[in-house]
Design a protein around this motif. Structure first.
Motif, PDB file in Angstrom:
ATOM      1  N   PRO A  69      13.202   8.304  -4.868  1.00 45.93           N
ATOM      2  CA  PRO A  69      13.058   6.928  -5.375  1.00 45.93           C
ATOM      3  C   PRO A  69      11.793   6.747  -6.210  1.00 45.93           C
ATOM      4  O   PRO A  69      11.820   6.072  -7.238  1.00 45.93           O
ATOM      5  N   TRP A 106      12.181   8.587  -9.858  1.00 46.34           N
ATOM      6  CA  TRP A 106      12.976   7.914 -10.878  1.00 46.34           C
ATOM      7  C   TRP A 106      12.441   6.525 -11.211  1.00 46.34           C
ATOM      8  O   TRP A 106      12.545   6.064 -12.360  1.00 46.34           O
ATOM      9  N   THR A 107      11.866   5.845 -10.229  1.00 50.04           N
ATOM     10  CA  THR A 107      11.283   4.535 -10.507  1.00 50.04           C
ATOM     11  C   THR A 107      10.124   4.661 -11.482  1.00 50.04           C
ATOM     12  O   THR A 107       9.957   3.842 -12.393  1.00 50.04           O
ATOM     13  N   GLU A 152       8.287  -4.769 -11.609  1.00 56.70           N
ATOM     14  CA  GLU A 152       8.749  -4.564 -10.240  1.00 56.70           C
ATOM     15  C   GLU A 152       8.727  -3.081  -9.883  1.00 56.70           C
ATOM     16  O   GLU A 152       8.375  -2.691  -8.762  1.00 56.70           O
ATOM     17  N   ALA A 153       9.095  -2.224 -10.846  1.00 49.91           N
ATOM     18  CA  ALA A 153       9.053  -0.781 -10.609  1.00 49.91           C
ATOM     19  C   ALA A 153       7.620  -0.337 -10.326  1.00 49.91           C
ATOM     20  O   ALA A 153       7.378   0.511  -9.452  1.00 49.91           O
ATOM     21  N   LEU A 157      11.494   5.161 -14.958  1.00 49.17           N
ATOM     22  CA  LEU A 157      12.012   3.898 -15.486  1.00 49.17           C
ATOM     23  C   LEU A 157      10.872   3.053 -16.048  1.00 49.17           C
ATOM     24  O   LEU A 157      10.959   2.525 -17.165  1.00 49.17           O
ATOM     25  N   MET A 158       9.794   2.933 -15.280  1.00 52.13           N
ATOM     26  CA  MET A 158       8.644   2.137 -15.715  1.00 52.13           C
ATOM     27  C   MET A 158       8.042   2.691 -17.002  1.00 52.13           C
ATOM     28  O   MET A 158       7.795   1.951 -17.963  1.00 52.13           O
ATOM     29  N   ILE A 171       6.744  -1.166  -6.774  1.00 49.21           N
ATOM     30  CA  ILE A 171       7.426  -0.255  -5.847  1.00 49.21           C
ATOM     31  C   ILE A 171       6.680   1.067  -5.770  1.00 49.21           C
ATOM     32  O   ILE A 171       6.450   1.625  -4.685  1.00 49.21           O
ATOM     33  N   ILE A 172       6.260   1.589  -6.931  1.00 52.34           N
ATOM     34  CA  ILE A 172       5.503   2.846  -6.948  1.00 52.34           C
ATOM     35  C   ILE A 172       4.194   2.691  -6.185  1.00 52.34           C
ATOM     36  O   ILE A 172       3.814   3.546  -5.376  1.00 52.34           O
TER      37      ILE A 172
END
Length: 543
Positions: free
Chosen positions: A385, A388-389, A438-439, A392-393, A442-443
């Motif tokens: 997770p 890939w997050t 948001e990503a 994406l960011m 999360i990181i």
């Protein structure tokens, strides 16, 4: 023993409220400075269109700010409700920046927002401009103190464990303030907020041009957004690099997990563009040579440790932390035990690692090598997770550099409204900065696991002793209420955008709206719409 369901529900509740709250924060940060720039132009030029722009975007800022306040207050209460031991153990440290944020930043921002909306006809031009800049500074100061608190959780400096109180206490407040992780997080986060504000202004303005409404306001807003957005998008990437360097210095496991790097590579390490796990436990990956090493170490000869090597190091720290835990037990029996005090003074930085064993047994001083190995393995966050997050960011960040380069070029040549496809694209990409923001959170938070405070306090040990029923009901309540608030905000924002620029101060005073003036028509093709045109597809009457 640990009730994993209670811990996971507590984490889910805080994550849900934090992610909802952060829907509003980036736009607040971005719009605040763009309002100040627009009003500064109004004061310097005296042109009414810039005052009109400031009021319009200020209205949207006010709606967003109100929702941000409503969702943010609950988060601070959760520290006492859901994370009672966390509040007890580090409240002396963590509470200080939060208190300062409330006193210095939030009240500053909230006070001057009222003057911003109702001071136009009561303050001089320069006086009102000062108010607007103070609103913007208040929003950024608020973010600063919150991120100082959060940065301390990532890298707990300026505090030590006090064996007399059995708590963490501040020894150097300036070290807490100038924590390198906190400072890197602050500049990176606010820059991302500026990008969000620029994308929002640009997208809404593009929609106005597509619909042939508020042409002059839209064109000028897009010029400001293109310039501000390009500078912000470039700074996000540069300051993100600084965040990576700070994390390598103080959160090596997070970097290894983000890169899915299980083994230490020869320096300088390569950056994985894509990677997939194989059945045998190895990883297939496509790497760019040297890039990770340069970003994280700023050198060609420094290794970036891999996950497996870091787990072995964690085992050593757990064993050392057991000595601190044993000394604490001895100190409880004899507060003056000099040997116990000396042991704690030498080993307390590893005490948190020993507490990881509480997941497996109560008497951790008797932990077996197998249990120590399991506790050390727990220091690895979920890799894929994060992997890939992060991509994406970064991908969204790089996209917006290209987007704003093109927008700035078109703004410089006065042709922003010449490409209908680009205007529709500007509307379509509006959700992307929120996805990146948001990503990023999360990181930052998921990548810190299993720690509530990096290396000091495990997340499961910080939770309150609540029941599953308490947490399920409160989680459902928060998600319901926050979803309603988010829907209300969207409805209010859409209504304000459809209404267009209004002088709400004049309307509240029962005066004619000075903004109701005819506008030149756009040279873009008109389309029938539901956005203000009649059902026959004819343009609505000029305002």
């Amino acid at each position: 023993m640990v009730d994993e369901l209670v811990v996971n529900l507590s984490r889910a509740q805080f994550a849900a409220t934090a992610l909802y709250h952060f829907l509003f924060v980036p736009l607040t940060l971005g719009l605040s400075f763009m309002m100040a720039i627009m009003e500064s132009t109004y004061v310097m030029t005296g042109r009414e269109i810039w005052r009109k722009m400031t009021l319009f975007w200020g209205t949207l800022f006010g709606i967003n700010f109100a929702m941000g306040v409503a969702t943010g207050i609950v988060m601070e209460f959760q520290f006492g409700m859901n994370w009672a031991y966390y509040s007890h153990y580090v409240g002396d440290v963590f509470g200080a920046p939060l208190a300062i944020e409330g006193l210095m930043a939030f009240f500053l921002e909230a006070t001057f927002i009222g003057l911003f909306f109702f001071g136009w006809d009561r303050l001089s031009k320069v006086g009102h401009l000062v108010v607007t800049w103070l609103v913007a500074l208040g929003a950024n100061f608020s973010a600063l103190w919150i991120l100082i608190a959060n940065g301390w959780m990532q890298y707990p400096v300026g505090a030590v464990f006090n064996p007399d109180t059995m708590r963490m206490e501040i020894t150097d407040f300036m070290a807490v303030i100038f924590n390198p992780v906190a400072q890197a997080k602050f500049v990176h986060t606010v820059s991302a907020g500026y990008v969000t504000g620029a994308v929002f202004v640009f997208g809404v303005s593009a929609l106005f041009l597509l619909k042939g409404k508020h042409i002059e306001l839209a064109k000028r807003s897009m010029v400001v957004a293109a310039s501000f957005g390009l500078a912000s998008a470039l700074s996000v990437v540069v300051l993100g690099d600084e965040s990576g360097y700070a994390a390598t210095e103080h959160q090596v496991m997070k970097i290894a997990a983000v890169e899915a790097m299980y083994h230490t590579e020869p320096a300088p390490a390569g950056l994985s563009l894509i990677a997939f796990p194989r059945a045998d436990g190895s990883v297939w990956e496509l790497k760019v040579p040297w890039v990770l090493g340069l970003i994280t170490t700023r050198s060609f000869d420094t290794e970036v440790p891999g996950i497996n090597e870091l787990v072995e190091h964690a085992e050593v720290r757990i064993a050392n932390g057991i000595n601190a835990y044993t000394a604490m037990a001895a100190l409880e029996e004899n507060r003056e035990d000099p040997v116990a005090r000396e042991t704690i003074a030498e080993t307390w930085p590893d005490l948190g690692y020993a507490l990881l064993l509480k997941r497996y047994r109560v008497d951790i001083e008797n932990a077996t090598p197998e249990e120590i190995a399991m506790a050390a393995a727990d220091t690895v966050p979920d890799v894929w997770p994060l992997f890939w997050t992060f991509r994406l960011m970064v991908g969204i960040g790089l996209f917006f550099i290209g987007f704003f380069v093109f927008a700035f070029w078109k703004a410089s040549t006065g042709t922003l409204d010449k490409h209908r496809w680009f205007l529709w694209g500007a509307v379509a990409v509006m959700p992307l900065p929120w996805m990146a923001a948001e990503a990023g959170w999360i990181i930052a938070e998921y990548g810190r696991q299993p720690w509530a405070i990096e290396g000091v306090l495990p997340t499961f040990y910080a939770a309150s002793s609540l029941t599953v029923t308490d947490l399920v009901l409160s989680l459902a309540f928060y998600i319901t209420v926050y979803t309603i608030l988010a829907v209300i905000m969207v409805i209010l924002m859409v209504k304000a955008i459809k209404a267009g620029p209004k002088d709400y101060v004049a309307l509240l005073n029962g005066e004619p709206d000075p903004m109701e003036t005819p506008e030149p028509k756009s040279d873009l093709p008109q389309s029938p719409d539901s956005y203000g045109d009649d059902k026959a597809g004819k343009p609505a009457p000029a305002e």
